[in-house]
Design a protein around this motif. Structure first.
Motif, PDB file in Angstrom:
ATOM      1  N   ILE A 274       1.106  -1.213   0.091  1.00 44.64           N
ATOM      2  CA  ILE A 274      -0.112  -0.032  -0.059  1.00 44.64           C
ATOM      3  C   ILE A 274       0.853   1.313  -0.109  1.00 44.64           C
ATOM      4  CG2 ILE A 274      -1.469   1.437   1.387  1.00 44.64           C
ATOM      5  CD1 ILE A 274      -2.908  -1.216   2.248  1.00 44.64           C
ATOM      6  N   GLY A 275       1.986   1.274   0.809  1.00 47.97           N
ATOM      7  CA  GLY A 275       2.851   2.294   0.787  1.00 47.97           C
ATOM      8  C   GLY A 275       3.293   2.762  -0.394  1.00 47.97           C
ATOM      9  N   GLY A 276       3.878   1.504  -0.992  1.00 49.37           N
ATOM     10  CA  GLY A 276       4.560   1.760  -2.477  1.00 49.37           C
ATOM     11  C   GLY A 276       3.745   2.069  -3.489  1.00 49.37           C
ATOM     12  N   ILE A 277       2.302   1.851  -3.802  1.00 53.02           N
ATOM     13  CA  ILE A 277       1.144   2.217  -4.417  1.00 53.02           C
ATOM     14  C   ILE A 277       0.820   3.796  -4.059  1.00 53.02           C
ATOM     15  CG2 ILE A 277      -1.172   2.191  -5.134  1.00 53.02           C
ATOM     16  CD1 ILE A 277      -0.937  -1.140  -4.388  1.00 53.02           C
ATOM     17  N   VAL A 278       0.738   4.022  -3.096  1.00 51.59           N
ATOM     18  CA  VAL A 278       0.368   5.514  -2.761  1.00 51.59           C
ATOM     19  C   VAL A 278       1.371   6.561  -3.006  1.00 51.59           C
ATOM     20  CG1 VAL A 278      -0.374   7.108  -0.686  1.00 51.59           C
ATOM     21  CG2 VAL A 278      -1.451   4.916  -1.017  1.00 51.59           C
ATOM     22  N   LEU A 279       2.716   6.323  -2.681  1.00 48.40           N
ATOM     23  CA  LEU A 279       3.670   6.963  -2.779  1.00 48.40           C
ATOM     24  C   LEU A 279       3.977   7.234  -4.454  1.00 48.40           C
ATOM     25  CD1 LEU A 279       5.347   8.792  -0.925  1.00 48.40           C
ATOM     26  CD2 LEU A 279       3.881   7.410   0.084  1.00 48.40           C
ATOM     27  N   GLY A 280       3.983   6.137  -5.131  1.00 47.29           N
ATOM     28  CA  GLY A 280       4.153   6.097  -6.398  1.00 47.29           C
ATOM     29  C   GLY A 280       3.289   6.866  -7.188  1.00 47.29           C
ATOM     30  N   LEU A 281       1.870   7.192  -6.621  1.00 52.73           N
ATOM     31  CA  LEU A 281       0.763   8.168  -7.303  1.00 52.73           C
ATOM     32  C   LEU A 281       1.093   9.454  -6.927  1.00 52.73           C
ATOM     33  CD1 LEU A 281      -2.342   6.109  -6.664  1.00 52.73           C
ATOM     34  CD2 LEU A 281      -1.200   6.150  -8.864  1.00 52.73           C
ATOM     35  N   THR A 282       1.484   9.914  -5.594  1.00 60.38           N
ATOM     36  CA  THR A 282       1.483  11.203  -4.901  1.00 60.38           C
ATOM     37  C   THR A 282       2.892  11.692  -5.218  1.00 60.38           C
ATOM     38  OG1 THR A 282       2.011  10.278  -2.866  1.00 60.38           O
ATOM     39  CG2 THR A 282      -0.184  10.665  -2.943  1.00 60.38           C
ATOM     40  N   SER A 283       3.779  10.956  -5.661  1.00 61.49           N
ATOM     41  CA  SER A 283       5.148  11.678  -5.757  1.00 61.49           C
ATOM     42  C   SER A 283       5.478  11.950  -7.284  1.00 61.49           C
ATOM     43  CB  SER A 283       6.355  10.650  -5.382  1.00 61.49           C
ATOM     44  OG  SER A 283       5.923  10.316  -4.017  1.00 61.49           O
ATOM     45  N   PHE A 284       5.109  10.938  -8.161  1.00 55.99           N
ATOM     46  CA  PHE A 284       5.091  11.148  -9.435  1.00 55.99           C
ATOM     47  C   PHE A 284       4.058  11.881 -10.553  1.00 55.99           C
ATOM     48  CE2 PHE A 284       8.462   8.571  -7.929  1.00 55.99           C
ATOM     49  CZ  PHE A 284       9.645   8.923  -8.433  1.00 55.99           C
ATOM     50  N   VAL A 285       2.737  11.568 -10.172  1.00 58.39           N
ATOM     51  CA  VAL A 285       1.789  11.878 -11.168  1.00 58.39           C
ATOM     52  C   VAL A 285       1.724  13.336 -11.051  1.00 58.39           C
ATOM     53  CG1 VAL A 285      -0.798  12.128 -11.193  1.00 58.39           C
ATOM     54  CG2 VAL A 285       0.258  10.095 -10.699  1.00 58.39           C
ATOM     55  N   PRO A 286       1.737  14.322  -9.782  1.00 56.58           N
ATOM     56  CA  PRO A 286       1.558  15.738 -10.035  1.00 56.58           C
ATOM     57  C   PRO A 286       2.930  16.502 -10.998  1.00 56.58           C
ATOM     58  CG  PRO A 286       1.321  14.987  -7.731  1.00 56.58           C
ATOM     59  CD  PRO A 286       1.916  13.923  -8.614  1.00 56.58           C
ATOM     60  N   THR A 287       4.169  15.552 -10.925  1.00 55.26           N
ATOM     61  CA  THR A 287       5.352  16.322 -11.871  1.00 55.26           C
ATOM     62  C   THR A 287       5.110  15.711 -13.189  1.00 55.26           C
ATOM     63  OG1 THR A 287       6.774  15.950  -9.930  1.00 55.26           O
ATOM     64  CG2 THR A 287       7.562  16.047 -12.329  1.00 55.26           C
ATOM     65  N   TYR A 288       4.323  14.696 -13.500  1.00 54.69           N
ATOM     66  CA  TYR A 288       4.017  14.404 -14.805  1.00 54.69           C
ATOM     67  C   TYR A 288       2.957  15.343 -15.400  1.00 54.69           C
ATOM     68  CZ  TYR A 288       0.630  11.986 -17.748  1.00 54.69           C
ATOM     69  OH  TYR A 288      -0.256  11.799 -19.044  1.00 54.69           O
ATOM     70  N   LEU A 289       1.930  15.858 -14.549  1.00 55.70           N
ATOM     71  CA  LEU A 289       0.776  16.488 -15.249  1.00 55.70           C
ATOM     72  C   LEU A 289       1.390  18.080 -15.282  1.00 55.70           C
ATOM     73  CD1 LEU A 289      -2.082  15.103 -12.927  1.00 55.70           C
ATOM     74  CD2 LEU A 289      -2.048  14.812 -15.352  1.00 55.70           C
ATOM     75  N   GLU A 290       2.164  18.356 -14.455  1.00 58.61           N
ATOM     76  CA  GLU A 290       2.646  19.637 -14.717  1.00 58.61           C
ATOM     77  C   GLU A 290       3.780  20.030 -15.923  1.00 58.61           C
ATOM     78  OE1 GLU A 290       3.958  21.779 -10.910  1.00 58.61           O
ATOM     79  OE2 GLU A 290       3.037  20.138  -9.710  1.00 58.61           O
ATOM     80  N   ARG A 291       4.433  18.942 -16.092  1.00 56.94           N
ATOM     81  CA  ARG A 291       5.636  19.158 -17.064  1.00 56.94           C
ATOM     82  C   ARG A 291       5.024  18.309 -18.371  1.00 56.94           C
ATOM     83  NH1 ARG A 291      10.945  19.535 -15.466  1.00 56.94           N
ATOM     84  NH2 ARG A 291      11.019  20.399 -13.247  1.00 56.94           N
ATOM     85  N   ALA A 292       4.114  17.418 -18.552  1.00 51.92           N
ATOM     86  CA  ALA A 292       3.627  16.773 -19.503  1.00 51.92           C
ATOM     87  C   ALA A 292       2.541  17.112 -20.154  1.00 51.92           C
ATOM     88  CB  ALA A 292       3.862  15.122 -19.767  1.00 51.92           C
ATOM     89  N   ALA A 293       1.506  17.558 -19.253  1.00 52.63           N
ATOM     90  CA  ALA A 293       0.202  17.766 -19.736  1.00 52.63           C
ATOM     91  C   ALA A 293       0.050  19.327 -19.270  1.00 52.63           C
ATOM     92  CB  ALA A 293      -0.806  17.131 -18.742  1.00 52.63           C
TER      93      ALA A 293
END
Length: 466
Positions: A274-293
């Motif tokens: 669970i820790g690995g899943i949640v941190l994967g989303l919260t740590s990398f999705v925002p950077t992806y959305l800001e820089r790619a989208a």
């Protein structure tokens, strides 16, 4: 337990507030990373802002949990809040990325005391049937706070300054401390003990070397270099030594004997996943959305915070499943939904559509809501008071360690893809890097699914308080 009944409401509010602070701080920097890097530089080192915090939390959770079983919950949680507030105050003035990482480590030490104590205190003052609802509240607070972290970070970094992320922790932390001090009373029979300093230091060394090898390999040095081999070989050797020390310690920092129980082993694996899943989303999705989208920090935070729509609803209803049908029923349902959600991530990542991310986040939130709280309650219900803090601390340790290692692995994947591509300023490269990270999240979800489906059957009515 009756001595607590008239004060349980204020106590619950206090531990919910303190738990919320810890959860927010684990993820709040996700949307602030571009602002922090623009101010302090060193983009390649930003995963340490998460891994440093989570590593410190992971290695101190078992030690503080052991102290809580000896000295009581109150002095431990108050000490943790004090350390956390200190780290936040120092972070406000951090002049470099290195100093900020060190401040995050101080915060993580404080979180290592606070995070398991909230779950443990609730386990002490509520019955199993009451815990079905209360642990749902706490799980929801943790989920909502960790998902709102990126939104809060986005608001501060976009409209004020990323440094205000740490300023706000100070008054809220002090408020939580005052509420715990005034309302929580406990009667503890103090006993002489020996703190397992050797075990704690060796555990810290082992995990630090592994994270150092993962995060710096391929960046600061080649994967096949002497430095890389020393990190991985030294980390594995230190963890092997840690196991030896714990097996012979009078009062081990991590009671490995608990892992002789199949239910506890599954609870640990589930927490780590669970820790690995949640941190994967919260740590990398925002950077992806800001820089790619091209999303703003606030919009990126909203997308990730969508998990909070479904998580608390599922957590609140999880008790209706595991009380009559057993913990396994709720956990297997939740893990299956999580698996579907992570596979959907791979389908939508290239679309660069923020609303698709929102929809998938809602699916994932539902699955995690049916999984996280029942997992903690199942572990707590299998032991008595004297072991409850240790068991709770062990599951919290697993979640923190799983998060720290997962973020390091994800960071390694991301940095490798970016280094082989056109750099972090190229949207296409960021998409490729995020896709690689999401494959890692799918792996964590698969581990969760296997652990859930092989979980021993334990009825929700089981209680070991008597």
């Amino acid at each position: 337990m009756s001595v607590f009944r008239d004060r349980r409401g204020p106590i619950l509010i206090a531990i919910m507030l303190s738990s919320a602070l810890m959860a927010v701080d684990a993820t709040v920097l996700a949307t602030a990373v571009p602002s922090i890097v623009a101010d302090l530089g060193e983009f390649s080192r930003y995963p340490w802002l998460f891994s440093g915090y989570l590593l410190a939390q992971a290695v101190t959770v078992p030690m503080f949990s052991k102290l809580a079983d000896t000295y009581g919950r109150k002095p431990v949680i108050l000490t943790g809040i004090a350390i956390f507030v200190l780290g936040s105050a120092l972070a406000v003035f951090a002049p470099t990325m290195t100093v900020l990482i060190l401040c995050r480590i101080v915060q993580g030490i404080g979180a290592g005391a606070v995070q398991p104590m909230g779950q443990t205190i609730a386990g002490d003052i509520y019955t199993v049937r009451e815990r079905a609802k209360v642990q749902g509240y706490l799980a929801s607070v943790w989920a909502i706070s960790s998902m709102l972290g990126p939104l809060i970070g986005g608001l501060f970094s976009q409209y004020v300054s990323w440094r205000w992320i740490f300023v706000i922790n100070i008054p809220l932390g002090l408020l939580a401390a005052v509420m715990v001090w005034r309302n929580f009373r406990e009667h503890v029979e103090r006993t002489r003990h020996r703190i397992d300093i050797e075990g704690a230091l060796v555990l810290t060394l082992g995990l630090t070397l592994l994270l150092l090898g993962l995060l710096e390999g391929g960046e600061a040095w080649a994967w096949t270099s002497t430095a890389s081999l020393v990190c991985f070989a030294g980390g594995i050797a230190a963890l092997a030594l840690f196991v030896f020390i714990e097996r012979h310690a009078a009062e081990p920092v991590v009671n490995l004997r608990l892992l002789s129980r199949r239910l506890i082993v599954h609870a640990v694996v589930i927490s780590a996943a669970i820790g690995g899943i949640v941190l994967g989303l919260t740590s990398f999705v925002p950077t992806y959305l800001e820089r790619a989208a091209g999303a703003t920090p606030v919009a990126a935070g909203i997308a990730v915070a969508a998990l909070t729509i479904a998580w608390p609803l599922a957590s609140a209803n999880a008790g209706r499943i595991y009380v009559p049908h057993g913990f396994r029923a709720s956990i297997t349902l939740g893990s299956s939904i999580v698996m579907v959600g992570t596979l959907l991530l791979l389908l939508v990542v290239g679309q660069q559509n923020i609303w698709l991310i929102v929809a998938v986040a809602i699916v994932l939130g539902s699955g995690l809501g049916f999984t996280a709280a029942p997992n903690v309650v199942a572990a707590q219900s299998s032991v008595g008071w004297s072991e409850r803090a240790e068991v709770t601390g062990l599951t919290m340790f697993a979640r923190s360690a799983g998060s720290a290692i997962a973020v390091a692995v994800y960071g390694t994947i991301s940095n490798a893809i970016i280094s082989n591509g056109s750099g972090d300023s190229d949207p296409a490269t960021v998409v490729d890097a995020t896709t690689g990270v999401f494959y890692g999240v799918v792996g964590a979800a698969l581990l969760l699914l296997i652990a859930a489906w092989t979980l021993p059957k334990v009825q929700g009515s089981q209680d070991r308080d008597t």
